[in-house]
Write a protein that holds these residues in place. Sequence first.
Motif, PDB file in Angstrom:
ATOM      1  N   GLY A   4     -13.897   1.660   7.297  1.00  0.00           N
ATOM      2  CA  GLY A   4     -12.657   2.124   6.681  1.00  0.00           C
ATOM      3  C   GLY A   4     -12.823   3.546   6.156  1.00  0.00           C
ATOM      4  N   SER A  20       1.768   1.487  -3.538  1.00  0.00           N
ATOM      5  CA  SER A  20       0.662   1.158  -4.442  1.00  0.00           C
ATOM      6  C   SER A  20       1.108   0.127  -5.481  1.00  0.00           C
ATOM      7  CB  SER A  20       0.149   2.422  -5.153  1.00  0.00           C
ATOM      8  OG  SER A  20      -0.289   3.358  -4.233  1.00  0.00           O
ATOM      9  N   PHE A  57      -5.989   8.611   1.263  1.00  0.00           N
ATOM     10  CA  PHE A  57      -4.922   7.716   0.835  1.00  0.00           C
ATOM     11  C   PHE A  57      -4.282   8.244  -0.436  1.00  0.00           C
ATOM     12  CE2 PHE A  57      -8.095   5.220   3.121  1.00  0.00           C
ATOM     13  CZ  PHE A  57      -7.321   4.689   4.137  1.00  0.00           C
ATOM     14  N   GLY A  86     -10.340  -2.659  -1.665  1.00  0.00           N
ATOM     15  CA  GLY A  86     -10.050  -1.288  -1.243  1.00  0.00           C
ATOM     16  C   GLY A  86     -10.627  -1.023   0.138  1.00  0.00           C
ATOM     17  N   LYS A  87     -10.213   0.102   0.697  1.00  0.00           N
ATOM     18  CA  LYS A  87     -10.706   0.465   2.026  1.00  0.00           C
ATOM     19  C   LYS A  87     -12.206   0.758   1.994  1.00  0.00           C
ATOM     20  CE  LYS A  87      -6.850   0.581   4.499  1.00  0.00           C
ATOM     21  NZ  LYS A  87      -6.670  -0.237   5.719  1.00  0.00           N
ATOM     22  N   GLU A 117      -5.674   1.526  -1.684  1.00  0.00           N
ATOM     23  CA  GLU A 117      -6.727   1.627  -0.679  1.00  0.00           C
ATOM     24  C   GLU A 117      -7.982   2.280  -1.240  1.00  0.00           C
ATOM     25  OE1 GLU A 117      -3.692   2.917  -0.436  1.00  0.00           O
ATOM     26  OE2 GLU A 117      -2.791   2.616   1.535  1.00  0.00           O
ATOM     27  N   PHE A 139       0.826  -1.218   0.000  1.00  0.00           N
ATOM     28  CA  PHE A 139       0.000   0.000   0.000  1.00  0.00           C
ATOM     29  C   PHE A 139       0.859   1.267   0.000  1.00  0.00           C
ATOM     30  CE2 PHE A 139      -2.929  -3.191   1.633  1.00  0.00           C
ATOM     31  CZ  PHE A 139      -4.029  -2.965   0.826  1.00  0.00           C
TER      32      PHE A 139
END
Lengths: 211, 1082
Positions: free
Chosen positions: B217, B115, B221, B210-211, B176, B112
């Motif tokens: 979440g 990326s 990001f 993803g978040k 994320e 993360f």
Amino acid sequence: MKFVPAGVVPFVALLLLQRRPVAGRALLVTGSGCPSHSLCRSNVQEQTRRQVAVLNATAQELFSLYLKCQGEPFSSESDKLCNPAGIFFPAFRVNRTSERKEVMVAMYKLFAFLNASLGNITRDQEELNPMAKELLERLHNTTKTTRGLISNLTCLLCKNYNIFQVDVRYGDSSKGKSAFKKKQQGCQVLRKYVQVIGQAARVLLPHLGPS
Amino acid sequence: MKESRLCSEWDRAKMLPKSNELQKKIIMVSTIGGASEDSEAQRVNVTYSDLTPQVCFKIKERRVEIPIPESSIRVTIKSSGTAFATQEFAIHQKDISFVPVTPHILSLIPDFATSTLNLKWSDNGSVFPYGLHALWQIQILRKEAMEVVTQVTYYSKLTHEDVILSWNWTSDMPLECTSHYVKIRCYINATQYVGPKDWSDWSPAEVIPGKDTEPGGSGVFPLDPVVAVGSDLTFCCVHEEDQRITNMTYGSKSYTMMKLSSRSHAIRVLNASVSNSSGTNVVCRLENGLEGSVVFVGYAPDIPQNLSCETSNFLIIKCTWKPGRPSGLYGERRTKYSLFERTSGKNVSCEVSEVNKDHVCGFPVLPDQKTYDFVLGVSNPIGQAQSSLLVDITQRVHPKTPEKLTVTGNNSTSIQLRWFINGSFAEVRLLCQIEINSSHSERKLHNVSTPGRKSSTYTAQLNALHPDTKYQFRVRCSAADHFWRWSDWSRGVEQTTSEAPPARGPDIWRERSPSGESLIVFWKPLSLSETNGKIVSHEVSCHLLETLLEHKVVFEPSNRTEIKLGKSDCVISVVARNQAGSSPPSRITSVELPSDNVTTDQAVAMGNGINISWDSYPNMTCGYVVKWCHSSGSEPCIVDWQKFPSNTTNAVIKSALFKPGVRYNFSLYGCKSMGYQLLKNVTGYMKELPPKTAPNFIVEETSSDSILVKWEDIPVDECRGFLKGYLLSFAKGEKDALKPRLSESGNPELKVNNITDLTKKSMKILDLQGKTSYQLELQAYTAGGLSPPNSLYVVTKEDSVGLIIAILIPVAVVVLLGVLASIFCYRKREWIKETFYPEIPNPENSKALQFQRNICEGNKTLKTLEMNPCTPNSVEVVETQSTAPKMEDTEMMSPAAETTVPEDGCDSEMENHVVVSYCPPIIEEEISNPPMDEPGGSSQVVYIDIQSMYQPQIKPEEEPAIDLATTAGYKPQMQLSISALKIEGHSPVEEELDKTAGYRPQTNTNAWNMGTPDSPGSVESNNENASFGVHVQLIHDSFYFPQKMMKTLLNLLIQGGPSHTFFRTKQMINSGSSLHMNLPSE
């Protein structure tokens, strides 16, 4: 003296006794009571009052400089970004008519919390803003003053009220948080500090003022 | 029918080999039909074309694996169960497609922070022959809708072993922000396989959620990314489902948001610029809160410049470099340095503060290693760089500053120095440099080479020092064999050497006292380099042959002594003494040889000295002495001298005591074995200056054309040079304190006399003007310039003869001219009379004007009107009735009348006596009719006014009296310009005017202007006055003057012709009498 919120592990701080009432010079009391020999110098009250006055006089400048060094939008949106609603800050529910002992304890809790928080903020800013020499210098100076203040309050509590143990709650550590959260947390603490230190100075005046 | 259906369910084009049985088996699958679990059992007989035994499979599934035939096989499928069907067909190898087994993703790991996705899968190469090429197609998908972001092809070579392949992909969007999916398929390029080849199926998609898929979440990001300047960045804000996002800002700038999902929005920042040390804040504002992140934008580290390594003690190698461009990253993101030595493989990390400008890193000196191959590695989160240096450490020695410098073993000319250097220099020789400074010598450097030792003390002996001298010493060192750098200078130490006897005897001279009874001995102090200590005293002794006549000890600071010799002579010996001993003696004889014809010359200044030259004297065997005094003559003077060898004929005498503008007297002595002889005297200046004061001068004598001036010499002290002459300047000039000097005035009449004959003390200035003030200036001059001027003002005496002549000549000329004029006038008196004073007839002789006597009684001299001899016509109208009250009527006192009265009054007329000729008059008649509303029956007084024929010569507004004064008198007759006349209409009178124009009255019409120009009446009267003729005015309503009678009167006047007298009618109001025409009323 017991106002530890539920769910928070209370931190018991040992009072620091001082040989000389000089800021930052204190000895850890390892015994179970106040030492019998002389604790404080004669001018410790006046010195404590002056220390609070110094903190009160420099708090706003420290806060402004802190905002400036964090970059936009901290300066322009400090109300929103630095709203201290979401953080822990010791309650300071004393006034000028409160008992002196109660005031001293509240003061101790306040400045013990501030001392730790200022340490965190200083550490974070040394990491984030090593080039901001003036901010770091002010943070160091403020931390030193609070440390001396704690010593003097320790002395007064021990000497006058034989209190050598106070429960103190500290806030969340910023360690491991994101840079933005560190900035925001420091900002929230300092903003609250600006508000409370003025109140503390006002409350302290009749209790520690020149008699 | 069933058989047919069954047969059609087998698709020969879909014979798939199992991955591990490419050469052995094919798989026949049914493309339709359900699972084989519930199906009836089938029997498959496979008959190969070669002689391979027939194979029979009893299967329940709708697939069967059979070895791949060399060329073809024949397959019979029989179905057992309730229904019976048989299908038989042949399969050829070229009809079997080769489709690899779908790859299986072993792992998909997200990073993360960067990326980045890391994909790993197995190539299953063990089932394929070695060396087959494999292509792997990888697809990246994003969002819930699985939009394809990218698709890449990865190439590999199969090695007949199962190999785990790995591939990284960096997303331009933080992982994320939304879910990312990865699929893979493969293609094996099996070249020996004759059938068609195809891609495998896509593997199942692996997902990195993803978040925004995580409950709770939220945030911005990426979190605290560090990126390079100029990067394009994507930030997303993940929030709760029920929250509404307000805006997102990068720094202070707001950006347009892209929706990624119901819980995620993103902004795109292009070409990010360097952020400040605390980073750039990215803030996502939600309805009830905010989230944020900090991005740090900076530069990758520069390649370190000027990497240099050296050792100061053979214990630590210190490497320094310049970092180049600042990265803009601080704290834990700062640039980090490490020093790696390739030979030993040793690596050290360098603690270099970003704030500190000194970039230094230490590396320990390794035993038995002289050459070091250093690589300085530099890295930060954005990039890295390195710089290398190969160095022989024995050639890079920069010793530390020597310490504990001390002095031992002191005597008058040598000392010993000791110092300590911290470090292990056993492997090299040291070269140490000692700096020697003293107050009376230049800085000297003394090099000492010594073998190096381990943290040792080093010594050096310094010789050839000067006695009694204070020295300062300091030391620095370097490697002797391979010089690299000097150490810093050590702390300095001071040491004074002990004394030694003076190096030589003093330079001496002697002079006889003026009385000749005693001898004065002079000596010069020795120089500091010769004294070798402090001179305590001088011992002077006088020997005649071997006999000591006198011995004296003269203590400092005296440099002279007197010895009473009488008239005898001796040899004088002088010795200088200090604490360490005595100098060798200096000797001189007191004998002075007589000299003849001693001349005095002038010396020439040269540079800072005075050049003295003399002829060669062959008999001067022991040289010459030039002696002088440091004053301009008055005793006692400071005696100084200088000695020269015998072959010298020229010397430039220099002395710090010489001053410009001071005269010095030199005496040249020749030295013989018997004694000294005065050869000549010389005076000179080190530098000539202009005279200090102006010469005094006086005017001795003054005449009308000359001045005698005398002056005095300037004193020698004030001359300040050899006097060359005087400049005497003079010019006309009055005494004026503000006047500039003559020489500066630029006066063109300035005359300057240059007097170069210095014996001349006076001068007579000739050719001056009498009774004139002169300014005189006198200046003396030397080679150095002009003195200030001295000025005098002198007035020359008056020239009386010239004055008398100047008076008499004009008087005589005037008298002569007067006489001549008188004679001329007498002879031409008739002509003059006719020309300038023609005879004018006396009007008194005219009877026509006799009445004037009555009118103007009391003034018998007044003549109202004088006429030419022509016979005048007189019209007199006298009103005898008492009209006084009416005369004072207000109507009579009209403005015109008022203004007319003073002019035409008697008094005025008396002062302006006018004599006019009238031959003949031209009269214009103008009659003013009374207004119709005037009361009828009243009598009128008519004034007749005869106006000039001339055009008015002055403006109407001018005073009438002035007009009279300026225009009255005798005027030449002239023709009247008709156009000048202001005549209203063409009356018969005008015609008469035309006829009679010619002889006109000689007066100004304006003189008769009765009205003021401003008054209403005057306007009318002006008009009337402009007309030529009789002015008739009604002045009394009791008199009516009929028009007919008026005409008669006018005719009388006109018919008078040339003999009519021209007169003016006056208004005599004041006197009560008037010139009137009394006419009876009708």
